[in-house]
Write a protein that holds these residues in place. Structure first.
Motif, PDB file in Angstrom:
ATOM      1  N   GLY A 160       0.821  -1.210   0.000  1.00  0.00           N
ATOM      2  CA  GLY A 160       0.000   0.000   0.000  1.00  0.00           C
ATOM      3  C   GLY A 160       0.848   1.249   0.000  1.00  0.00           C
ATOM      4  N   VAL A 161       1.928   1.228   0.785  1.00  0.00           N
ATOM      5  CA  VAL A 161       2.833   2.376   0.844  1.00  0.00           C
ATOM      6  C   VAL A 161       3.680   2.456  -0.413  1.00  0.00           C
ATOM      7  N   ALA A 162       4.184   1.301  -0.882  1.00  0.00           N
ATOM      8  CA  ALA A 162       5.184   1.280  -1.951  1.00  0.00           C
ATOM      9  C   ALA A 162       4.640   1.736  -3.293  1.00  0.00           C
ATOM     10  N   TRP A 163       3.443   1.251  -3.673  1.00  0.00           N
ATOM     11  CA  TRP A 163       2.949   1.673  -4.994  1.00  0.00           C
ATOM     12  C   TRP A 163       1.470   2.019  -5.063  1.00  0.00           C
ATOM     13  N   VAL A 164       0.627   1.473  -4.196  1.00  0.00           N
ATOM     14  CA  VAL A 164      -0.785   1.837  -4.274  1.00  0.00           C
ATOM     15  C   VAL A 164      -0.973   3.314  -3.929  1.00  0.00           C
ATOM     16  N   GLY A 165      -0.462   3.725  -2.772  1.00  0.00           N
ATOM     17  CA  GLY A 165      -0.616   5.107  -2.333  1.00  0.00           C
ATOM     18  C   GLY A 165      -0.068   6.112  -3.325  1.00  0.00           C
ATOM     19  N   PRO A 166       1.187   5.933  -3.815  1.00  0.00           N
ATOM     20  CA  PRO A 166       1.721   6.889  -4.791  1.00  0.00           C
ATOM     21  C   PRO A 166       0.873   7.015  -6.045  1.00  0.00           C
TER      22      PRO A 166
ATOM     23  N   THR B  13      -9.048  10.370  -7.243  1.00  0.00           N
ATOM     24  CA  THR B  13      -9.894  11.523  -6.941  1.00  0.00           C
ATOM     25  C   THR B  13      -9.607  11.992  -5.518  1.00  0.00           C
ATOM     26  N   GLU B  14     -10.090  13.176  -5.180  1.00  0.00           N
ATOM     27  CA  GLU B  14      -9.917  13.665  -3.819  1.00  0.00           C
ATOM     28  C   GLU B  14     -10.621  12.755  -2.817  1.00  0.00           C
ATOM     29  N   GLU B  15     -11.782  12.222  -3.221  1.00  0.00           N
ATOM     30  CA  GLU B  15     -12.502  11.298  -2.347  1.00  0.00           C
ATOM     31  C   GLU B  15     -11.685  10.037  -2.105  1.00  0.00           C
ATOM     32  N   GLN B  16     -11.028   9.526  -3.146  1.00  0.00           N
ATOM     33  CA  GLN B  16     -10.202   8.319  -3.000  1.00  0.00           C
ATOM     34  C   GLN B  16      -8.974   8.588  -2.129  1.00  0.00           C
ATOM     35  N   LYS B  17      -8.367   9.755  -2.284  1.00  0.00           N
ATOM     36  CA  LYS B  17      -7.213  10.098  -1.448  1.00  0.00           C
ATOM     37  C   LYS B  17      -7.608  10.127   0.025  1.00  0.00           C
ATOM     38  N   ALA B  18      -8.746  10.758   0.303  1.00  0.00           N
ATOM     39  CA  ALA B  18      -9.209  10.851   1.687  1.00  0.00           C
ATOM     40  C   ALA B  18      -9.585   9.476   2.243  1.00  0.00           C
ATOM     41  N   ARG B  19     -10.080   8.638   1.375  1.00  0.00           N
ATOM     42  CA  ARG B  19     -10.587   7.331   1.789  1.00  0.00           C
ATOM     43  C   ARG B  19      -9.477   6.310   2.032  1.00  0.00           C
ATOM     44  N   PHE B  20      -8.438   6.333   1.183  1.00  0.00           N
ATOM     45  CA  PHE B  20      -7.439   5.278   1.233  1.00  0.00           C
ATOM     46  C   PHE B  20      -6.120   5.663   1.898  1.00  0.00           C
TER      47      PHE B  20
ATOM     48  N   THR C 223      -3.634   0.896   9.236  1.00  0.00           N
ATOM     49  CA  THR C 223      -4.938   0.259   9.433  1.00  0.00           C
ATOM     50  C   THR C 223      -5.222  -0.775   8.354  1.00  0.00           C
ATOM     51  N   ASP C 224      -4.984  -0.420   7.101  1.00  0.00           N
ATOM     52  CA  ASP C 224      -5.311  -1.304   5.979  1.00  0.00           C
ATOM     53  C   ASP C 224      -4.051  -1.875   5.342  1.00  0.00           C
ATOM     54  N   LEU C 225      -4.068  -3.179   5.104  1.00  0.00           N
ATOM     55  CA  LEU C 225      -3.014  -3.851   4.351  1.00  0.00           C
ATOM     56  C   LEU C 225      -3.511  -4.131   2.938  1.00  0.00           C
ATOM     57  N   TRP C 226      -2.621  -4.025   1.969  1.00  0.00           N
ATOM     58  CA  TRP C 226      -2.981  -4.218   0.568  1.00  0.00           C
ATOM     59  C   TRP C 226      -2.190  -5.367  -0.043  1.00  0.00           C
ATOM     60  N   CYS C 227      -2.808  -6.047  -0.996  1.00  0.00           N
ATOM     61  CA  CYS C 227      -2.105  -7.008  -1.838  1.00  0.00           C
ATOM     62  C   CYS C 227      -2.217  -6.524  -3.289  1.00  0.00           C
ATOM     63  N   THR C 228      -1.437  -7.130  -4.154  1.00  0.00           N
ATOM     64  CA  THR C 228      -1.396  -6.716  -5.559  1.00  0.00           C
ATOM     65  C   THR C 228      -1.952  -7.820  -6.439  1.00  0.00           C
TER      66      THR C 228
ATOM     67  N   ALA D 109     -18.057   1.502  -9.040  1.00  0.00           N
ATOM     68  CA  ALA D 109     -17.356   2.296 -10.060  1.00  0.00           C
ATOM     69  C   ALA D 109     -16.506   3.388  -9.417  1.00  0.00           C
ATOM     70  N   SER D 110     -16.874   3.798  -8.220  1.00  0.00           N
ATOM     71  CA  SER D 110     -16.089   4.813  -7.508  1.00  0.00           C
ATOM     72  C   SER D 110     -14.713   4.292  -7.101  1.00  0.00           C
ATOM     73  N   ASN D 111     -14.484   2.970  -7.217  1.00  0.00           N
ATOM     74  CA  ASN D 111     -13.193   2.383  -6.879  1.00  0.00           C
ATOM     75  C   ASN D 111     -12.263   2.279  -8.081  1.00  0.00           C
ATOM     76  N   LEU D 112     -12.725   2.724  -9.233  1.00  0.00           N
ATOM     77  CA  LEU D 112     -11.840   2.828 -10.392  1.00  0.00           C
ATOM     78  C   LEU D 112     -10.852   3.962 -10.135  1.00  0.00           C
ATOM     79  N   VAL D 113      -9.546   3.660 -10.194  1.00  0.00           N
ATOM     80  CA  VAL D 113      -8.516   4.668  -9.946  1.00  0.00           C
ATOM     81  C   VAL D 113      -7.922   5.098 -11.278  1.00  0.00           C
ATOM     82  N   GLY D 114      -8.020   6.377 -11.575  1.00  0.00           N
ATOM     83  CA  GLY D 114      -7.549   6.881 -12.861  1.00  0.00           C
ATOM     84  C   GLY D 114      -8.599   6.678 -13.941  1.00  0.00           C
ATOM     85  N   GLU D 115      -8.193   6.930 -15.174  1.00  0.00           N
ATOM     86  CA  GLU D 115      -9.134   6.820 -16.289  1.00  0.00           C
ATOM     87  C   GLU D 115      -9.340   5.369 -16.687  1.00  0.00           C
ATOM     88  N   GLU D 116     -10.570   5.056 -17.097  1.00  0.00           N
ATOM     89  CA  GLU D 116     -10.849   3.729 -17.632  1.00  0.00           C
ATOM     90  C   GLU D 116     -10.003   3.495 -18.880  1.00  0.00           C
TER      91      GLU D 116
END
Length: 383
Positions: A92-98, A105-112, A120-125, A222-229
């Motif tokens: 999550g720190v290494a590549w998801v967050g960046p 979106t601003e909502e996604q930044k605030a959320r994740f 708090t949250d762990l991520w897998c790829t 659909a709000s979990n799409l990060v960046g452009e489709e």
């Protein structure tokens, strides 16, 4: 290049070492009876790092980091890896967050972002598939828009720690008719969503790190799409560019060499020349790899970009060096190293030998690394 640290860098390095010596939970370096026990300690360590804003050290302060430089991040990773501190390798720190910072979106930044930075949250790829590993753009997992959701179907494989991740960073094909590197999108996926099944893959070393992940009509908002489709390939490529100094592999190799040297010195009698010569070669290799890692971090500090050729060289050289060191370690213990009983010092090296097979496969095979170095690094034409 000047490899000497500045006074500020030496002070930070000393602060990290002091934290390792005095700031970690009791028993953090013991052998754990279960993955759950280890995970509990790792989460404790992550919370302690987050309290110092070290878990997401290079992130901007507004997102929970300290805005640390690439050199600071490298010095931190170097000490953590050398001392074997768990819980510091965080996808999550290494590549998801960046990537979320760049394209979310601003909502996604605030959320994740806050929940990643505070542990708090762990991520897998969720990238690789049975038919899409080195050729990642060949992925076939589909994401089809259905109202306010995407419906996901397909299979991912070699998903590290997917069995206890809270979220998954998914790349899926949203346009099956587009050229291979187009028509891919990236999503944040809650791993306990209906339709997602995680199945274990136990490796040859007997540990459960990897998993298969199946998507069967799993719905993702659909709000979990990060960046452009259909432009997710760029997100994947950018994400893979973060933290490429290979200092973790360098430090692991250096620690193993140091420990083997100490072990040989403890033994009575003369160390045979073949072993002594191999250890000398490994010490040289560790220094070469460390110099490469420092160079990569220094270039990142100057330009903001990891030098591709050197980053690929470090990954390739480090993976193969770890295999050579592991083979020497097992030879030092002889037949006892191949059938080490519980509690034996040889167990660590037996595991290292078995696990090192994956070093030249995961994160890009050695063949792919050589191809990238030859084409993008040296400018050699393809056949």
């Amino acid at each position: 290049m000047d490899f000497r640290l500045t006074p500020e860098q030496r002070a930070f390095q000393a602060e990290v070492i002091d934290f390792i010596e005095h700031g970690l939970p009791p028993g953090w370096d013991q052998e754990f009876e279960s993955l759950e026990d280890r995970l509990a300690v790792e989460r404790d360590i992550m919370k302690r790092l987050a309290a110092k804003r070290w878990l997401a050290l290079p992130w901007p302060k507004e997102y929970g980091g300290l805005g640390a430089s690439p050199m600071q991040q490298m010095l931190f990773n170097e000490q953590m890896a050398y001392h074997g501190v768990p819980g510091t390798v965080n996808m999550g720190v290494a590549w998801v967050g960046p990537v979320v910072m760049l394209y979310g979106t601003e909502e996604q930044k605030a959320r994740f972002l806050t929940r990643i930075a505070d542990g708090t949250d762990l991520w897998c790829t969720l990238y690789s598939e049975p038919g899409a590993g080195s050729d990642l753009a060949a992925m076939q997992t589909r994401a089809v828009r259905d109202g306010d959701d995407y419906i996901i179907n397909g299979q991912k494989i070699w998903t590290t720690f997917g069995h206890y991740a809270d979220w998954g960073w998914l790349a899926a094909r949203t346009d099956p008719n587009a050229p291979k590197h187009k028509g891919i999108s990236t999503f944040a996926v809650k791993m306990d969503s209906p339709g997602i099944t995680v199945r274990p893959l136990v490796n040859m070393a007997g540990t459960h790190e990897f998993n298969e992940v199946y998507f069967e009509d799993a719905r993702v908002p659909a709000s979990n799409l990060v960046g452009e489709e259909n432009r997710g390939w760029y997100n994947v490529a950018v994400g893979l560019d973060f933290e490429r100094s290979s200092i973790g592999a360098t430090s692991n190799a250096r620690r193993t060499v140091d420990d083997l040297v100490a072990l040989l010195k403890e033994r009575r009698g003369r160390t045979p020349d073949p072993i002594r010569h191999r250890m000398a070669e490994h010490a040289i290799g560790v220094q070469i790899l460390r110099n490469l890692a420092y160079y990569i971090a220094s270039q990142q500090e100057k330009t903001g970009i990891a030098p591709t050729r050197e980053a690929q060289m470090a990954k390739l050289f480090g993976a193969e060096l770890q295999q050579r060191i592991a083979a020497t370690a097992l030879q030092i213990f002889g037949m006892g190293g191949q059938a080490a009983p519980p509690g034996s010092r040889a167990l660590r090296y037996q595991y290292l030998y078995l696990r090192s097979v994956a070093n030249t496969i995961e994160g890009g095979t050695s063949e792919i690394q050589r191809t990238v170095i030859a084409t993008r690094g040296l400018g050699l034409p393809r056949e």
